[in-house]
Design a protein around this motif. Structure first.
Motif, mmCIF file in Angstrom:
data_model
loop_
_atom_site.group_PDB
_atom_site.id
_atom_site.type_symbol
_atom_site.label_atom_id
_atom_site.label_comp_id
_atom_site.label_asym_id
_atom_site.label_seq_id
_atom_site.Cartn_x
_atom_site.Cartn_y
_atom_site.Cartn_z
ATOM 1 N N TYR A 15 -9.109 2.527 -4.123
ATOM 2 C CA TYR A 15 -9.560 2.167 -2.783
ATOM 3 C C TYR A 15 -10.460 0.942 -2.802
ATOM 4 O O TYR A 15 -10.957 0.529 -3.853
ATOM 5 C CB TYR A 15 -10.292 3.338 -2.121
ATOM 6 N N LYS A 25 -1.388 -4.541 1.475
ATOM 7 C CA LYS A 25 -1.300 -3.422 0.530
ATOM 8 C C LYS A 25 0.063 -3.357 -0.145
ATOM 9 O O LYS A 25 0.151 -3.141 -1.353
ATOM 10 C CB LYS A 25 -1.537 -2.122 1.271
ATOM 11 N N VAL A 77 1.871 3.138 -1.796
ATOM 12 C CA VAL A 77 0.807 2.687 -0.917
ATOM 13 C C VAL A 77 0.096 3.927 -0.385
ATOM 14 O O VAL A 77 0.724 4.911 -0.021
ATOM 15 C CB VAL A 77 1.394 1.862 0.245
ATOM 16 N N LYS A 134 -2.382 5.930 2.276
ATOM 17 C CA LYS A 134 -3.014 5.867 3.588
ATOM 18 C C LYS A 134 -3.999 7.008 3.739
ATOM 19 O O LYS A 134 -4.711 7.110 4.720
ATOM 20 C CB LYS A 134 -1.956 5.879 4.694
ATOM 21 N N ASP A 186 -0.919 4.093 9.040
ATOM 22 C CA ASP A 186 -1.669 3.094 8.249
ATOM 23 C C ASP A 186 -1.900 1.828 9.048
ATOM 24 O O ASP A 186 -1.154 1.527 9.979
ATOM 25 C CB ASP A 186 -0.890 2.771 6.962
ATOM 26 N N MET A 225 -6.538 -9.843 -3.651
ATOM 27 C CA MET A 225 -7.188 -9.362 -2.456
ATOM 28 C C MET A 225 -8.128 -10.427 -1.906
ATOM 29 O O MET A 225 -8.236 -10.614 -0.689
ATOM 30 C CB MET A 225 -7.959 -8.090 -2.789
ATOM 31 N N LEU A 250 -5.918 2.216 -1.096
ATOM 32 C CA LEU A 250 -4.934 1.229 -1.532
ATOM 33 C C LEU A 250 -3.648 1.866 -2.046
ATOM 34 O O LEU A 250 -2.587 1.606 -1.534
ATOM 35 C CB LEU A 250 -5.518 0.340 -2.628
ATOM 36 N N GLY A 251 -3.793 2.657 -3.095
ATOM 37 C CA GLY A 251 -2.557 3.166 -3.663
ATOM 38 C C GLY A 251 -2.762 4.404 -4.510
ATOM 39 O O GLY A 251 -3.879 4.790 -4.846
#
Lengths: 331, 572, 332, 350, 409
Positions: free
Chosen positions: B305, B330, B344, B346, B362, B431, B539-540
């Motif tokens: 995150y 993302k 991904v 959410k 998301d 990012m 994030l994932g």
């Protein structure tokens, strides 16, 4: 009698980044067996370089023996191959150098360094060589020679090191000993010891000695013949009395005048030679001494004086006006 | 930490049947050195070599926290319960079953009979009591002062009187009774954790403090026996022929340390090792293309995150946070840096964990919207400087940032690669480019190395946006959300000074509610709540890929992070 | 010219020891190099005092200690009536105007990174408040005095020959018109023909500027040539001090005699006929000088007394000082 | 000589104290808590406190002034440094914070790996550097000399981590000749005697083991040897050139000795003196410079270990390894000085 | 016939060589050296490209991101697959490696210059002073400064224990007083006793303000400090202490020390510069000291003293210009070393903070893509490091030959 050493038009040069240094410019002379020759001149006059050329110890490059012949014992040393030359060095011609402090290898004992030559040239074994080395050290006047054999050079004083160097040079009974300013780095009292030693040994062993020095005083008492060198030329050559008593070249004259004499009267002025020796890279066309010479005439500027005979064929001089100077130099 | 070796009896039976039917008569073990020379095709290797990035810390599971330790202890030791293969459901292991009383404060466990430790001593109730008392009582002679029984404290509330397990009683040789001070919803899930695997009391008594070290070794009941440990290089375990679940097919496992990712992959390609975890994303493509290699993924039990530090005035404005959320690509980040095994996120909870709320919609990747929001929040020219809201102190009590200080907008990135974050540095760089494009003029910031980073985070000193993640320990949602946000009314400085009384209240309710369905509803509610508040940007989830030589079959991957090596077989 | 009341420098019982340290943990002072060991002499205004001796006899140390470049271990140096040891740093700096030094090595004594102009003007920078122009003029004047082309102010030392460099050194020493110049072997590294140039220059300058020289050298004949009086040193001590003629005609110390007989004579007849006194052996180390007379290890006339008692340094005949037990026998 | 060695050993003590002090100072100054480092993301405050307590990390670094102000003289000295120093005096390097096992134990296992690598690298650099240096000095300005000079400059300029990577790329990836990392293939067992694998395998006559160990050590050793080889070659050359200018070389030639004898007997021994210093420095650097090489080649030595320990704040390891390296460094210096005394009769140490 | 009389002949000037300074001489030798010129060329190219690109070919690493072109192999022409030319290929984020290599040069150059400046400024100065005061006696004010600082340093322990920071000024004063006191020529034993008592009082009394035990401990410390301060300490002490500190730094493995310093300061290019700079200090200190020691043996330093030149003047007019040659050579080679060390730190992830392009970090980041075939991402940054380092080394080597053919490192 066949001369021991006969040098013919020797020229030695050094290639430097500033240009070619013409260190020896056509030196010719010969030496008899058992003769003591003094080679006199100031620094940069080519006296050491010509001696090193005889031994072929010039580093090539940057040095180069450009031309000439060096006949020794019937052979032209410059034509020998490296291996043959190696056997001439040390065995036939030995050399003693100026600085006894740096001329001995600091990491080997004095004995080892003497024995090395004996084992090489005389094919002695280690014991014989050691035995002979003790004799040699005793000969050159080192006390307790046997014990001293295992000393390292730094444990010797300067005078003793020079004695050891002489012992090393004498080890193979050379026919010619070249002593390149062997006392310059030593104190006067030690210098006297060394001169005395060499004179004694020369008489005992009958070898020829070439003594190179800048000090006219030293060779006066021992040499038979004197070569005076200047800017790579021999400018005057003759037997010792002629050189000192009937000086023919203004430079020799100047040199003698520059020396204070121990018994001089108070108020005596030294006679100095003005100016400086010429740049060996850029030698003048005429007489190299021209600019410093008080006798100079125009001829001197443009024509290089050859070494010409005075009335005695033993006394030669390279000056156009030697006849006018003749006798003026008598002190 | 949270890579645990678990398997289920169901899984075991299924696979064992498969194995047994597949290769009925086995050639006797050969002493041929595997991997060193090319064995003739007929002779299959019997030693499985696993390559890994770091050595184990120690092999006493009760006192370590790192996955590389559990990777080995999981082969040698077993807990009372384990997780079902491929999920996080606890199933019996050394216990045959554990039954709670009505209010779930007393549990009776029936132990498996006839099991022996590798040193030949019996596994029985005494051994269980010995282990639990060792962990619980700081006065226990084997609760060594030099050791930290970290997970016991974390999972059971503390030591001595603080422990939620108030008594572990031997009922008879194969029955043990646990008494709890309060009902503990995830009790079985906790028991199944690798940290609570049972060691041989005799071995601990014999080795003393050296238990679990290269010299002391480790003794359990598992399918492999500890043989040797060459520090920094390799650990060797041999098959336990007397394993109660049946002897493994392979005779030996070597855990080899190859710290460098590339070197490890090269070693795998060269056949020096037979398997590895956490390959470089780029290598996965070449591994896929390579017929000699197969990829197996570990189902994701983790979340990465981007967090806000709420002690920054600007981030207290939800529009700014939302702008950040819309600025980040993302999809691009995950597909490029997690590879195709990343998902991904959410939610904070990965899909694998119940409580995951799929209904959450998301944020879209929309830099234009981002700029608009930022402009609405009062930053039409973008944001490049932020303001400290209140004084921030360091651990020694000195003021590091003063209220009102203006500092550049920073994006802190993790200095290390973690399983939940395969390429933290690159993600940070990408990012930053995303954020810059959306009007956030961020400055990438490296706080220091990992300990410094973690330390600063604990003290709320990561003043800006920062990257981090979490890997679950036992699959319970409280192990995710609860860990983070169940603080009181105070801002939690460890969590970027986040303060949300409503969230904290909900989490407390969920923890004490024994009804799983009710808990699930609450966790789904908290997910929505966190999303609406744009509290963090999830994030994932990384389905950690493992690459094996195609000659190897039978590996079972576990979400919790453990490995099944006992079913491994070499095939021609 | 040389009378008692015109004494410029008095050296009284000067000692300079260089300590030798040794030790396991703390460096202990174990011994000394006794470079100068209790010597006294006077230097008169306008004279040249020659200081002669062989390597390691301490003659250079004497020169440097007189200038307080080395702090004396004990003893006094009284310059123009002022004891230098009593001076503070600033007063000493002022005092330095009056005494200068010419160094042995013309290559090492000139900073290769400074122009001739700035080398010569350094004393002016330190001691005068003259402006650039004045200093420039003065430097050019000095160059002319020492026989160098004044246009060479912006050249660097390496562009000059040894003799020319020594002239630059002389110009530097002359810059502040000092009373005393200590010439520390100024000619020993020069060629013979250049030596004479420099010596002549020094003599000429002395006449013109009324300088006082302490002339240090190992070459006895050169020292005798230039000096009025001579000091003969051996192993840190004065062996003999006398007028130049006196010392030549009537050397009272066996060391002086030996030294004299070792000087080469550029005359084949005289050289071959003279009687040489050859000294045996080498100079002992100044760390452990012999007990008794320093010269006893090499002395041809040493007796038992010489190995026990350090001979007194005494005025044996008027103005002729000698340190030998047996000097009387040489008074003719 | 004995006295000299003793004296040198004693003079090392303040340096060592300085080394330990600086290590401690860094420990105090470097941010990041070992406890946090050890516990990771999941750390609780209580655990952090407990670990700090256990390892005395909550004690003052050097001296406890508060205890003194309270009138407690023993408490005053109960600091991390004093505890550490006290342990050191008992030859105890402490326990690793993370692994909780004695540092000495791990060190004794890992150090031989580094020692083997460094020693082999030094040998390689001596075997190449010395002859090349001598040859190019003897044939000054020859083609060989030019190649040596440029080659050695390239060697000095080589980023060894890059060289290592390139080696792996060539020999492991493309050619697949050599293993890309590790010390030994799995399954090869070499009976430990000295823990130096090459030596042990030879001693036990284990030829396959020797070959395997050699294959593993080849690339890292070459990478690590590059810079020292270049430096030693340059140093040997320039030192030989200096010596060849000396008068005693001329004396030796004038004696009629062959060039070979002059070169190897008279020049080499003298020229070797300054080279020894460089070899000493390189030996020290090799041990320490292994960090990068060990990282790239996954070599289980102390370099990578101590690097990780710095990042993991495992102070006892950092202290132990640094101290060991410092001691070795100082010992090497001592050995250099002693070899000077042996080679050069002019130096006497009394 | 002419008489031989020197007075008749004017002195003829033979300034044999043409007029040029030693520096000019060195420059000539340098440009005559082909290898050095190659080095100079590489260095010039490196400096030029780095600075020109920094100022005129702006690059914003922050926004450089293009997933669509990640890990492209080098291509010299535009093709369908590669819509842009990347002569060195692209990296993981699709950034042009050529561009990053060129801009990375700017960082390497900065690291080199700054870290060498740090080492040189601190190490050089320490070595300079150590060598100077080892060979030349300190004067009064220098001794006052030294003893004052010594008092300050030695007193700080006692002051820290007692938390009475004025104490260090008292000890500093005691040190200064000791210099003055020694002029009074009190006997050695009396002096040591007097200062021991004074030190004990200074430490003890202010310690007593905190507590009796503190007073006792500080009193003891003060006693020791006083005894040390009573001794006539001078330049040798300064030199010894400085060089011992250098020994301590040297006995740390250099990479580890740099890593530790970076760990202490925090990562970043600037911190890396400091770390590399600090690690390099002893090299310059030793070099400067030995150069000063040899220069101060020269007679021209003695000559300057004989003239009465001040220590500052001797130091900066006579000594500094003459030790510059080895320092310049070492600095050039030091630049090479610093670039190499910075790259090593970057490789270990302790150098420049991304997305800032830095060669070592580029290499370290891309290294893991090697196994998937992205050799270009590793090759080019590595080549850039090697070539720039080689350039400085070649130049340094040539400079050594030009400035001082006898010198060696």
């Amino acid at each position: 009698m066949e001369p021991l050493l006969s040098i013919n038009n020797l020229k030695t040069r050094f290639h430097t980044e500033d240009g070619i240094v013409k260190a020896v410019n056509g030196v010719s002379y010969s030496m008899k067996v058992g003769e003591v020759l003094g080679v006199v001149g100031e620094s940069g006059c080519g006296k050491s370089v010509h001696a090193l050329s005889i031994m072929r110890l010039i580093q090539i490059p940057p040095g180069e023996i450009e031309s000439g012949e060096i006949w020794f014992d019937g052979r032209d040393l410059l034509k020998l191959d490296n291996n043959d030359m190696r056997h001439v060095r040390g065995r036939d011609i030995a050399m003693v150098f100026q600085d006894p402090m740096s001329s001995l290898n600091p990491v080997y004992t004095v004995g080892f360094q003497i024995c090395e030559a004996l084992m090489l040239h005389k094919k002695m074994n280690k014991n014989e060589a050691r035995h002979r080395a003790v004799e040699l050290l005793t000969l050159v006047g080192i006390p307790e020679a046997k014990r001293r054999l295992d000393n390292y050079p730094h444990q010797f004083s300067g005078g003793m090191r020079q004695r050891a160097m002489i012992a090393m040079a004498l080890s193979c009974e050379p026919k010619l000993l070249i002593a390149d300013e062997p006392t310059t780095a030593l104190d006067v009292t030690i210098q006297a010891q060394i001169i005395n030693l060499v004179v004694k040994l020369q008489e005992e062993l009958g070898m020829a000695v070439m003594w190179i020095t800048h000090d006219l005083g030293i060779v006066a008492e021992m040499a038979h013949t004197i070569n005076v060198m200047y800017a790579g030329y021999i400018i005057e050559r003759g037997n010792v009395r002629d050189i000192y008593k009937r000086t023919l070249h203004p430079y020799t004259f100047g040199l003698l005048g520059s020396l204070p004499v121990i018994d001089e009267a108070p108020g005596t002025k030294l006679i100095s030679i003005p100016g400086l020796p010429p740049d060996l890279i850029d030698l003048p066309k005429g007489c190299p001494f021209y600019v410093r010479c008080t006798y100079r005439v125009d001829q001197c500027k443009f024509e290089l004086p050859p070494l010409m005979e005075s009335e005695s064929s033993q006394h030669t001089v390279a000056c156009w006006r030697w006849q006018e100077i003749d006798g003026k130099g008598t002190k | 930490m949270n890579k645990k070796s678990i398997y289920t009896i169901v899984g075991l039976i299924v696979i064992l049947t498969m194995v047994l039917t597949a290769c009925a008569p086995k050639t006797p073990a050969v002493t041929q050195v595997p991997g060193a020379t090319d064995a003739p095709a007929a002779e299959l290797p019997t030693t499985f070599i696993f390559g890994r990035g770091a050595d184990s810390v120690q092999l006493d599971p009760a006192i370590v926290t790192d996955g590389e330790s559990f990777r080995v202890t999981g082969q040698v030791l077993e807990p009372l319960y384990e997780y079902e293969l491929g999920s996080t459901v606890p199933v019996p292991a050394l216990a045959e079953e554990c039954v709670p009383n009505a209010d779930a404060t007393v549990w009776n466990c029936k132990l498996r009979e006839g099991v022996k430790f590798h040193d030949g001593t019996d596994f029985n109730a005494d051994a269980v009591v010995f282990n639990f008392e060792r962990w619980r009582f700081t006065t226990d002679p084997y609760h060594f002062a030099s050791q930290v029984f970290e997970y016991y404290e974390a999972m059971f509330g503390g030591f001595d009187d603080a422990s939620m397990i108030t008594e572990v009683k031997k009922v008879d040789d194969y029955n043990v009774q646990f008494t709890l001070s309060d009902p503990l919803a995830p009790f079985l899930a906790n028991l199944a954790m690798d940290m609570f695997a049972i060691s041989s009391p005799a071995a601990i008594e014999a080795a003393g403090e050296a238990y679990g070290t290269p010299t002391g070794g480790v003794v359990g009941t598992g399918p492999f026996k500890f043989v040797s440990w060459e520090e920094g290089n390799q650990i060797i375990v041999d098959a336990n022929a007397d394993y109660w679940g049946g002897a493994p097919t392979i005779k030996q496992i070597v855990f080899r340390v190859i710290p460098d990712d590339s070197a490890r992959f090269l070693a795998l390609k060269a056949g020096d090792i037979h398997g590895l975890e956490q390959a470089v994303v780029e290598d996965l493509a070449s591994a896929e293309a390579d017929p000699n290699l197969t990829i197996i993924t570990r189902p994701a039990l983790n979340t990465s995150y981007l967090a806000f530090n709420y002690n920054i005035l600007e981030f207290q404005d939800i529009r700014v946070r939302e702008a950040v959320a819309h600025a980040i690509d993302k999809e691009g980040l995950i597909s490029n840096f997690f590879g195709k095994y990343g998902e991904v996120a959410k939610n904070l909870l990965p899909p694998l964990v119940w409580g995951h709320n799929d209904a959450v919609v998301d944020w879209t990747f929309d830099p234009a919207l981002s700029k608009q929001l930022l402009s609405d929040a009062g930053f039409p020219d973008g944001l490049s400087e932020v303001t400290i809201a209140e004084d921030i102190l360091n651990a020694d009590g000195a003021v590091v940032y003063k209220a009102g200080d203006k500092i550049p907008l920073r994006l802190y990135y993790m200095p290390v690669t973690r399983f939940y974050f395969p390429a933290a540095k690159e993600v940070g760089e990408a990012m930053a480019a995303n954020l810059t494009a959306a009007g956030f003029n961020v400055e990438l910031y490296l706080e220091g190395d990992w300990p410094t980073y973690l330390g600063s985070r604990r003290n709320g000193l990561l003043v800006g946006l920062y990257l981090l993640g979490w890997g679950g320990d036992n699959g319970d949602p409280d192990n995710f959300t609860g860990y983070f946000f169940s603080g009181g009314a105070e801002p939690i400085k460890r969590e970027g000074w986040y303060q949300n009384a409503e969230l904290a209240d909900l989490l407390r309710q969920a923890l004490v509610n024994p009804d799983r369905a009710a808990r699930e509803a609450i966790y789904q509610q908290t997910e929505q709540l966190m999303h609406d508040d744009v509290m963090r940007i999830w994030l994932g989830h990384n389905n950690t890929p493992l690459i094996f030589s195609s000659k190897v079959t039978g590996y079972g991957a576990q979400p919790v992070g453990a490995d099944y090596f006992e079913f491994i077989e070499f095939v021609p | 010219m040389t009378s008692e009341d015109s004494v410029l420098v008095q050296v009284q019982n000067l000692k300079k020891y260089f300590p030798i340290y040794k030790g396991l943990i703390v460096n202990k002072h174990v011994n000394d190099v006794k470079a100068v060991d209790d010597i006294s002499f006077d230097v008169y205004k306008g004279e040249t005092l020659g200081l002669v001796g062989e390597t390691g006899c301490g003659k250079t140390t004497v020169g440097r200690t007189i200038l307080h470049l080395y702090r004396p271990t004990s003893g006094k140096i009284i310059f123009g009536g002022i004891n230098l040891a009593d001076l503070g740093e600033n007063e000493m700096r002022v005092m330095r105007r009056r005494m200068q030094m010419i160094f042995q090595d013309p290559y090492a004594s000139l900073n290769p990174r400074m122009t001739v102009g700035s080398i010569i003007s350094a004393p002016l920078d330190v001691h005068t408040s003259a402006n650039r122009k004045e200093k420039q003029d003065q430097v050019q004047e000095l160059l002319k005095i020492v026989g160098l082309n004044p246009d060479f102010v912006n050249r660097y030392p390496h562009e000059f020959s040894g003799g020319q460099r020594q002239r630059i050194g002389i110009a530097r020493a002359l810059a502040l018109s000092p009373d005393l110049i200590i010439c520390d072997e100024p000619i020993s590294s020069l060629d013979v023909s250049i030596q004479a140039q420099v010596v002549n220059l020094l003599e000429e300058l002395q006449e013109r500027l009324g300088l006082t020289y302490i002339f240090i050298a190992h070459d006895l004949s050169m020292v005798r040539h230039i000096s009025n009086r001579m000091v003969v040193m051996y192993l840190g001590k004065i062996m003999e001090l006398a007028d130049r003629n006196e010392i030549y005609l009537r050397p009272l110390h066996p060391y002086t005699q030996a030294l004299m007989s070792a000087v080469p004579i550029p005359d084949p007849d005289k050289a071959r006929n003279r009687q040489r006194i050859l000294l045996e052996g080498d100079i002992p180390s100044p760390v452990n000088p012999p007990i008794g007379c320093n010269f006893n290890t090499r002395c041809p006339i040493a007796t038992e007394e010489c190995f026990k008692i350090d001979p007194e340094y005494r005025e044996l005949t008027p103005k002729h000082f000698v340190a030998c037990h047996h000097a009387e026998q040489f008074i003719k | 000589m004995g006295r000299y060695i003793l004296r040198r050993l004693i003079s090392v003590i303040p340096t060592l104290i300085g080394v330990t002090l600086i290590i401690f100072l860094f420990q105090r100054l470097i941010p990041g808590d070992p406890a946090v480092a050890m516990l990771g993301e999941h750390a609780t405050q209580e655990n952090v406190e407990r670990i700090r307590e256990q390892f005395g990390l909550n004690r003052p670094a050097f001296l406890d002034r508060e205890a003194l102000a309270d009138g407690d003289l023993t408490g005053f000295f109960d600091s991390q440094y004093i505890r550490y120093a006290n342990r050191l005096l008992h030859f105890d390097l402490g326990n690793s914070i993370h692994r909780r096992i004695p540092v000495v134990e791990t060190l004794s296992e890992r150090f031989p790996a580094t020692l083997e690598l460094a020693t082999l690298s030094l040998l390689i650099s001596l075997l190449i550097g010395l002859p090349v240096g001598i040859a190019s000095a003897a044939r000054r300005n020859s083609a060989l000399d030019g190649v040596t000079m440029v080659g050695s400059l390239i060697g000095v300029s080589m980023p060894i981590f890059w060289l290592g990577i390139m080696e792996i790329m060539l020999f492991s990836v493309f050619l697949n000749w050599l293993p890309s990392g590790g010390r030994l293939s799995t399954g090869i067992v070499i009976t430990p005697i000295t823990h130096l694998l090459l030596l042990d395998s030879l001693l036990t006559g284990n030829i396959p083991g020797f070959v395997d160990a050699l294959k593993h050590i080849a690339m890292p050793a070459i990478a690590l040897a590059t810079i020292p080889t270049a430096i030693i070659a340059r140093m040997t050359r320039s030192s030989m050139l200096d010596v060849l200018q000396e008068d005693y070389i001329r004396t030796a030639t004038a004696k009629g000795l062959a060039e070979r004898v002059v070169l190897f007997r008279h020049a080499l021994k003298n020229a070797f003196l300054p080279v020894i210093t460089i070899i000493g420095i390189q030996a020290g650097t090799l041990l320490a410079g292994a960090v990068l090489t060990e990282t790239i080649f996954s070599w289980p030595g102390i370099g990578k270990w101590v690097y990780d320990s710095i990042l993991g704040r495992d102070y006892p390891i950092v202290q132990g390894v640094t101290l060991l390296i410092a001691i070795i460094f100082l010992l090497v210096n001592l050995i250099v000085d002693i070899s000077y005394a042996i080679l050069d009769p002019r130096i006497s140490y009394d | 016939m002419a008489e031989i009389n020197p007075q008749d002949t004017e002195i003829v000037d033979f300034a044999i060589r043409e007029h040029r300074s030693l520096w000019l001489d060195a420059w000539r030798r340098l440009i005559a050296n082909k290898i050095a010129m190659l080095g100079l060329f590489v260095v010039a190219l490196f400096i030029l490209t780095a600075s020109l690109s920094h100022f005129f070919w702006k690059y914003d690493p922050k926004s450089d991101l293009d997933y669509s072109s990640k890990l492209f192999a080098p291509n010299l022409v535009v093709t369908e697959d590669a819509p842009a030319v990347h002569i060195f290929g692209t990296d993981k984020l699709g950034r042009d490696i050529f561009r990053r290599v060129v801009h990375g040069g700017w960082n390497s150059l900065r690291v080199g210059l700054v870290s060498v400046s740090i080492s040189l400024a601190i190490g050089g100065l320490m070595g300079l002073l150590a060598g100077f005061f080892e060979s030349i006696d300190m004067n009064f004010w220098e001794r006052v400064t030294l003893m004052g600082l010594l008092g300050l340093g030695l007193g700080s322990l006692s002051a820290w224990i007692a938390a009475q920071f004025f104490q260090i000024f008292l000890f500093s004063g005691l040190g200064i007083f000791s210099v003055v006191f020694q002029r009074w020529k009190a006997g050695k034993k009396v002096r040591i006793l007097a200062f021991a008592v004074m030190g004990m009082l200074l430490g003890g009394v202010s310690g007593l303000l905190v507590g009796p035990l503190v007073g006792l401990v500080c009193g003891f410390l003060g006693l020791g400090v006083g005894m040390i301060l009573a001794r006539p300490l001078g330049g040798k002490l300064f030199s010894d202490v400085t060089m011992r500190i250098m020994d301590v730094i040297l006995s740390f493995p250099s990479y580890l020390l740099a890593i530790a310093i970076v760990a202490f300061l925090g990562p970043g290019l600037e911190k890396g510069m400091i770390a590399i700079g600090v690690v390099g200090i002893p090299v310059y200190a030793r070099l400067a000291r030995s150069a000063v020691l040899s220069v101060s043996q020269k007679e021209y330093v003695l000559a300057a003293q004989a003239v009465g030149e001040s220590h500052g003047r001797i130091l900066f007019k006579h000594i500094v210009p003459n030790i510059l040659s080895p320092i310049i050579v070492q600095s050039t080679m030091g630049l090479a070393n610093a670039i190499l060390s910075a790259a090593a730190l970057g490789f270990l992830g302790l150098g420049a903070i991304p997305p800032e392009p830095e060669w070592g970090a580029m290499l370290g980041d891309s290294y893991k893509y090697l196994s998937s075939g992205a050799w270009w991402a590793v090759l080019f940054p590595g080549l850039a490091i090697m070539l720039s380092v080689l350039g400085f080394n070649l130049l340094g080597d040539g400079l050594r030959d030009a400035l001082d053919p006898k010198m060696r490192i």
